[in-house]
Design an enzyme around this catalytic site. Structure first.
Site, mmCIF file in Angstrom:
data_model
loop_
_atom_site.group_PDB
_atom_site.id
_atom_site.type_symbol
_atom_site.label_atom_id
_atom_site.label_comp_id
_atom_site.label_asym_id
_atom_site.label_seq_id
_atom_site.Cartn_x
_atom_site.Cartn_y
_atom_site.Cartn_z
ATOM 1 N N LYS A 40 -47.051 30.863 -0.346
ATOM 2 C CA LYS A 40 -46.242 31.193 -1.691
ATOM 3 C C LYS A 40 -46.876 30.597 -2.882
ATOM 4 O O LYS A 40 -46.738 29.596 -2.928
ATOM 5 C CB LYS A 40 -44.852 30.713 -1.550
ATOM 6 C CG LYS A 40 -43.986 31.320 -2.508
ATOM 7 C CD LYS A 40 -42.987 30.363 -3.059
ATOM 8 C CE LYS A 40 -43.306 29.477 -4.219
ATOM 9 N NZ LYS A 40 -43.790 29.892 -5.300
ATOM 10 N N GLU A 74 -42.779 11.714 -15.863
ATOM 11 C CA GLU A 74 -44.107 12.328 -15.825
ATOM 12 C C GLU A 74 -44.259 13.168 -16.966
ATOM 13 O O GLU A 74 -43.374 14.252 -17.050
ATOM 14 C CB GLU A 74 -44.401 12.848 -14.531
ATOM 15 C CG GLU A 74 -45.763 13.529 -13.913
ATOM 16 C CD GLU A 74 -45.944 14.074 -12.771
ATOM 17 O OE1 GLU A 74 -46.984 14.010 -12.331
ATOM 18 O OE2 GLU A 74 -44.940 14.504 -12.185
ATOM 19 N N CYS A 77 -50.967 15.885 -11.382
ATOM 20 C CA CYS A 77 -49.866 14.961 -10.738
ATOM 21 C C CYS A 77 -50.748 13.549 -10.849
ATOM 22 O O CYS A 77 -50.212 12.379 -10.725
ATOM 23 C CB CYS A 77 -49.594 15.335 -9.452
ATOM 24 S SG CYS A 77 -50.903 15.752 -8.624
ATOM 25 N N GLU A 85 -46.988 16.709 -1.221
ATOM 26 C CA GLU A 85 -47.641 16.082 -2.218
ATOM 27 C C GLU A 85 -46.782 16.278 -3.515
ATOM 28 O O GLU A 85 -46.949 17.181 -3.983
ATOM 29 C CB GLU A 85 -49.248 16.478 -2.331
ATOM 30 C CG GLU A 85 -50.134 15.769 -3.386
ATOM 31 C CD GLU A 85 -50.176 16.074 -4.608
ATOM 32 O OE1 GLU A 85 -49.627 15.502 -5.514
ATOM 33 O OE2 GLU A 85 -50.820 17.361 -4.840
#
Length: 486
Positions: free
Chosen positions: A179, A386, A289, A255
């Site tokens: 996906k 973040e 990330c 992750e």
């Protein structure tokens, strides 16, 4: 529509065949640099997902029995095709994601390397044969494919996060349902076509672009025949997926988010630290990330570091990624741009000062100027959250213990960056940091030959390296009775 976008299939790739969505549904893909529509892509429906699951399950046994060398050669051919077509693949990525052409070309090289690496790992899946310590038998330990997998990829590295999962899954002999992110489905659809050209058999891979991620993940994770899920994305979504996998005890690789600290000690090379800061912060427009999220610099050198970082950041050319000389492209969409604005404004309102940037750019596209923030208040949200954008907040420290405490003051633990010329300190601090990876005097840790992954709220499992293929293998032990007397 550009030539490369025109050539990319816009349908569902269902077990090796291109198909319209079951009900003909489509959704739009946007160029974040112009806010214009690039094309429309098929929107997979429930029936498509059910069929993809059935096809993956049906093909698993035969695919797992394929000789490892044959699987490796498919990956090797795919690596060669990606390398030969890197320019057009990079252009496609820039158009749908926004990063500069130079960044996209670097990602194509990085992404292709996972196929080359795991083409070599496919023939190195080993086990062991040993004598039973108690005598009277032998132990035969082997590894075999875990089974059909669901792979969910993010928008920020639409190609590399796919090959990092597909490479080991193919090498191990697993069938796959992918996906891709709704914002960037074209790179993955193009990759599916390339893998088919490289000889991947029908039935082994399905790629389901979709506007509702749960439309794929829900049925797949509810089906006990899907034995593995690999997800790259936010910690918030990751936690929900872990809960769904618990019901059928499926294997997971997660992750998730990061909040990377960047430590600069007083004995560091200033040239290396500033260069590393630009790499760690500005790669992929800061939408990574592993991007450095907060800069902790020894107080004795902080002013010089801020001055030089400001000079470098302010000189970076911002614009559409396809233009010559562009270093910083647009953010992915209006929501992401608005989040960056919100975090910067919060810091400034609490007392921080922008030495460059600090504002979005006027006009079309989701652009935000490269920004350095100093005089950072301890309660600024950007130190906790973040930012996923081209913003570098700088704080100071005086002692090694203080630096480690600041670095680890987060729920995340993906990567940290450490700059020092003292080998003892490098090892001492590197071992103390609560992260899965540490960049020592470098702002770049990504490497297909190295294990990538984090701890704490940044997830679990490793992708890449010799460790990466183990995520797609189950260990089987055969106890062999033996009459040793003859």
């Amino acid at each position: 529509m550009s030539d490369i976008v025109e050539r990319v299939p816009k349908q569902i790739f269902l077990a090796g065949q291109w198909r319209d969505a079951a009900d003909g549904s489509v959704f739009a893909v946007q160029d974040p640099g112009t806010e214009e529509q690039l094309c429309e892509v098929a929107d997979a429906q429930d029936a498509d997902v059910r069929e993809a699951i059935e096809k993956a399950v049906a093909a698993q046994r035969e695919w797992a029995a394929t000789p490892p060398r044959e699987r490796g050669e498919i990956l090797r051919r795919a690596w060669q095709l990606m390398t030969d077509r890197s320019d057009e693949i990079a252009e496609l990525m820039t158009l749908e994601m926004g990063k500069s052409i130079a960044e996209s070309k670097a990602e194509v090289t990085y992404a292709a390397e996972f196929f080359r690496w795991f083409s070599e790992e496919a023939v190195r899946i080993d086990g062991r044969y040993a004598r039973n310590p108690a005598g009277g038998g032998r132990m035969l330990v082997s590894k075999q494919a875990v089974g059909p997998c669901l792979l969910i990829t993010p928008w920020n590295f639409p190609l590399a996060m796919g090959t990092r999962k597909l490479g080991p899954a193919i090498a191990a002999g697993c069938t796959m349902i992918v996906k891709p992110a709704q914002l960037t489905p074209l790179s993955m659809l193009n990759l599916a076509a390339l893998l088919r050209e490289a000889g991947l058999p029908d039935g082994v891979l399905s790629v389901l672009p979709v506007t509702s991620a749960s439309r794929v993940s829900g049925p797949a994770l509810a089906d006990p025949r899907i034995r593995k899920m690999s997800f790259t994305g936010s910690t918030e979504v990751g936690r929900k997926l872990v809960g769904q996998c618990a019901e059928n005890l499926q294997r997971m690789s997660m992750e998730l988010g990061g909040n990377a600290p960047f430590l600069v000690f007083d004995d560091a090379s200033m040239d290396a630290a500033v260069s590393g800061a630009i790499t760690a912060k500005m790669r992929n427009n800061g939408e990574s990330c592993v991007a450095a999220n907060r800069f902790h610099v020894h107080s004795s050198i902080a002013d010089e570091f801020v001055r030089r970082l400001t000079e470098e950041m302010s000189a970076m050319k911002v614009g559409h990624g396809t233009e010559d000389g562009i270093k910083v492209g647009p953010l992915i969409n209006a929501d992401q741009r608005d989040k960056v604005i919100e975090l910067v404004d919060d810091a400034v309102q609490r007392g921080a000062r922008a030495t460059t940037g600090g504002k979005p750019l006027d006009g079309k596209g989701f652009f935000f100027s490269p920004t350095v923030l100093t005089d950072m208040p301890a309660d600024a949200r950007i130190l906790r959250e973040e930012v996923f954008g081209p913003v570098a907040p700088v704080t100071t420290f005086d002692t090694e213990d203080e630096a480690v405490a600041l670095a680890d003051d987060t729920e995340f633990g993906l990567v940290a960056y450490l700059f020092t010329r003292d080998l003892d300190r490098a090892i001492r601090v590197g071992e103390r940091l609560s992260t899965g990876m540490v960049g020592l005097n470098t702002g770049l840790v990504s490497n297909a030959a190295a294990p990538f992954g984090g701890v704490k709220a940044s997830g679990f499992g490793r992708e890449g390296g010799a460790e990466g293929i183990d995520e797609y293998l189950e260990v089987k032990y055969l106890a062999l009775a033996l009459n040793e007397k003859g």
